[in-house]
Design an enzyme around this catalytic site. Structure first.
Site, PDB file in Angstrom:
ATOM      1  CB  CYS A   1       7.684  -1.320  15.341  1.00  0.00           C
ATOM      2  SG  CYS A   1       9.287  -0.850  14.674  1.00  0.00           S
TER       3      CYS A   1
ATOM      4  CB  CYS B   1       2.303   1.873   7.219  1.00  0.00           C
ATOM      5  SG  CYS B   1       3.360   1.297   8.549  1.00  0.00           S
TER       6      CYS B   1
ATOM      7  CB  CYS C   1       4.217  -0.757  13.102  1.00  0.00           C
ATOM      8  SG  CYS C   1       4.296  -0.882  11.313  1.00  0.00           S
TER       9      CYS C   1
ATOM     10  CD  GLU D   1      -1.355   0.023   3.617  1.00  0.00           C
ATOM     11  OE1 GLU D   1      -2.153  -0.906   3.724  1.00  0.00           O
ATOM     12  OE2 GLU D   1      -1.358   1.029   4.340  1.00  0.00           O
TER      13      GLU D   1
ATOM     14  CB  CYS E   1       3.289   7.909   2.345  1.00  0.00           C
ATOM     15  SG  CYS E   1       3.923   6.736   3.547  1.00  0.00           S
TER      16      CYS E   1
ATOM     17  CB  CYS F   1       8.389  -4.286   8.030  1.00  0.00           C
ATOM     18  SG  CYS F   1       9.831  -3.483   8.785  1.00  0.00           S
TER      19      CYS F   1
HETATM   20  S1  SF4 Z   1       7.275   1.035  12.070  1.00  0.00           S
HETATM   21 FE1  SF4 Z   1       6.542  -0.762  10.923  1.00  0.00          FE
HETATM   22  S2  SF4 Z   1       7.289  -0.515   8.860  1.00  0.00           S
HETATM   23 FE2  SF4 Z   1       8.474   0.873  10.163  1.00  0.00          FE
HETATM   24  S3  SF4 Z   1      10.285  -0.321  10.775  1.00  0.00           S
HETATM   25 FE3  SF4 Z   1       8.765  -0.649  12.384  1.00  0.00          FE
HETATM   26  S4  SF4 Z   1       7.693  -2.517  11.747  1.00  0.00           S
HETATM   27 FE4  SF4 Z   1       8.793  -1.775   9.951  1.00  0.00          FE
END
Ligand code: SF4
Length: 360
Positions: A120, A344, A123, A96, A109, A116
């Protein structure tokens, strides 16, 4: 084999590559410039729309190349005009990207990876695990698909601009873990699409060796650091890469980055109640980043169904005040698309094909 495996995908071609391709077809060099204009400046999606190319050349293109195999499969627009695009890639994966409207300006963006693996916990993308890196074509095309929507009038209610002016690598993925593809995509976005290098920002969770490598590049890239806390144990939890690349080292390298490149960095700071939003946290942050040429961007957390929540507005303002008093330029990022799905990875998560959540 299908076309996407055999034909060149032109949205991923730099200018020299495009010139070489045109030469290999024994076409005149000016054809490369013509093609470049249609694909990158006008965001054309079909050869038949390229009205100043000869019929014969268009036919040759049709037979020997693909502009892009990617398609928009879903869009979601919130009341402020922020629009999320879910894009299907040629292998069936999806990513996306978002067009953000700010004071009637348009910012794109973009994502750099499918998923990923930084993980985190606040997220949505981090919760979905890692699938693969994106190619330069897949990164550039996110921008082009969004620009094509702008051209079709999708944002006329929100802006008078007919061009997206800024790009941030803040979508899905850690851009510096897909270094070469990200830098090649920036090359194309800058030289062929025409977005100024200063208007393109790479946002990283803190992959220190790659920041050091970026410092050695001939061009000075704009960098944003997803900081979120300067307390080592809190940051270990919020940004797990901190266990490998500690916040102390990250701040040292960031300081050197600003000194070497002369560029101001942005510290992104997502505010999570009970983790990083107290006045003591603000004071610790001000102390840790003292003397770094920076701007601090506070982001009220947008819930993604995790244990975290945003602090009350008054707490965010008090936090901002501490930093402002200490002399830092500090803004509170409006949470674009709050009434929809602003974090995101959320749009992708909600699309049927993704089995979720899997915490890594
Ligand atoms: S915030 Fe999300 S996209 Fe960004 S590094 Fe951490 S896990 Fe990855």
């Amino acid at each position: 084999m299908n076309d996407t495996q055999t034909k060149p995908i032109l949205v991923g071609y730099t200018r020299p590559e495009l010139e070489a391709l045109i030469a290999s077809w024994e076409e005149k060099p000016f054809r490369a410039r013509q093609l470049e204009k249609w694909i990158f400046e006008k965001a054309a999606r079909r050869f038949e729309d390229m009205s100043d190319l000869s019929k014969l050349f268009r036919q040759k293109l049709q037979e020997n190349a693909l502009i892009s195999p990617h398609e928009v499969i879903q869009t979601t627009t919130s009341s402020d005009g922020t629009t999320k695009f879910l894009i299907r890639l040629s292998d069936g994966q999806s990513v996306e990207c978002v067009t953000i409207v700010q004071e009637r300006r348009l910012t794109a963006c973009v994502s750099s990876q499918v998923g990923c693996n930084v993980g985190c916990p606040f997220c949505a993308t981090g919760l979905s695990g890692f699938r693969r890196n994106l190619t330069p074509a897949e990164i550039v095309d996110q921008f082009l698909l969004m620009q094509a929507a702008v051209n079709a009038g999708a944002f006329s209610e929100y802006t008078d601009n007919d061009r997206i002016s800024n790009i941030v690598f803040m979508g899905m993925g850690e851009p510096l873990l897909n270094y070469d593809a990200v830098l090649k995509s920036i090359e194309i976005l800058n030289r062929q699409v025409g977005i100024g290098i200063r208007r393109i920002t790479i946002s990283t969770s803190g992959v220190i060796p790659r920041i050091e490598r970026l410092m050695q590049e001939p061009r000075d890239y704009s960098l944003a650091i997803s900081l979120h806390s300067v307390n080592p144990s809190v940051r270990d939890e919020l940004v797990p890469i901190n266990k490998k690349y500690t916040v102390d080292e990250l701040l040292k390298v960031t300081r050197r980055y600003t000194e070497t490149t002369g560029r101001r960095v942005t510290f992104e700071y997502t505010m999570l109640e009970g983790y990083n939003s107290s006045l003591q946290d603000a004071e610790a942050l001000a102390k840790a980043i003292k003397g770094i040429h920076c701007h601090v961007n506070l982001i009220a957390y947008n819930p993604v169904g995790s244990k975290f929540q945003a602090p009350p507005r008054a707490e965010i303002l008090a936090f901002q005040n501490v930093l402002a008093q200490a002399g830092f330029p500090v803004t509170i990022r409006q949470n674009h698309g709050q009434d929809d799905m602003a974090a995101c990875g959320q749009l992708r998560i909600q699309s049927a094909e993704i089995p979720l959540p899997t915490v890594i």
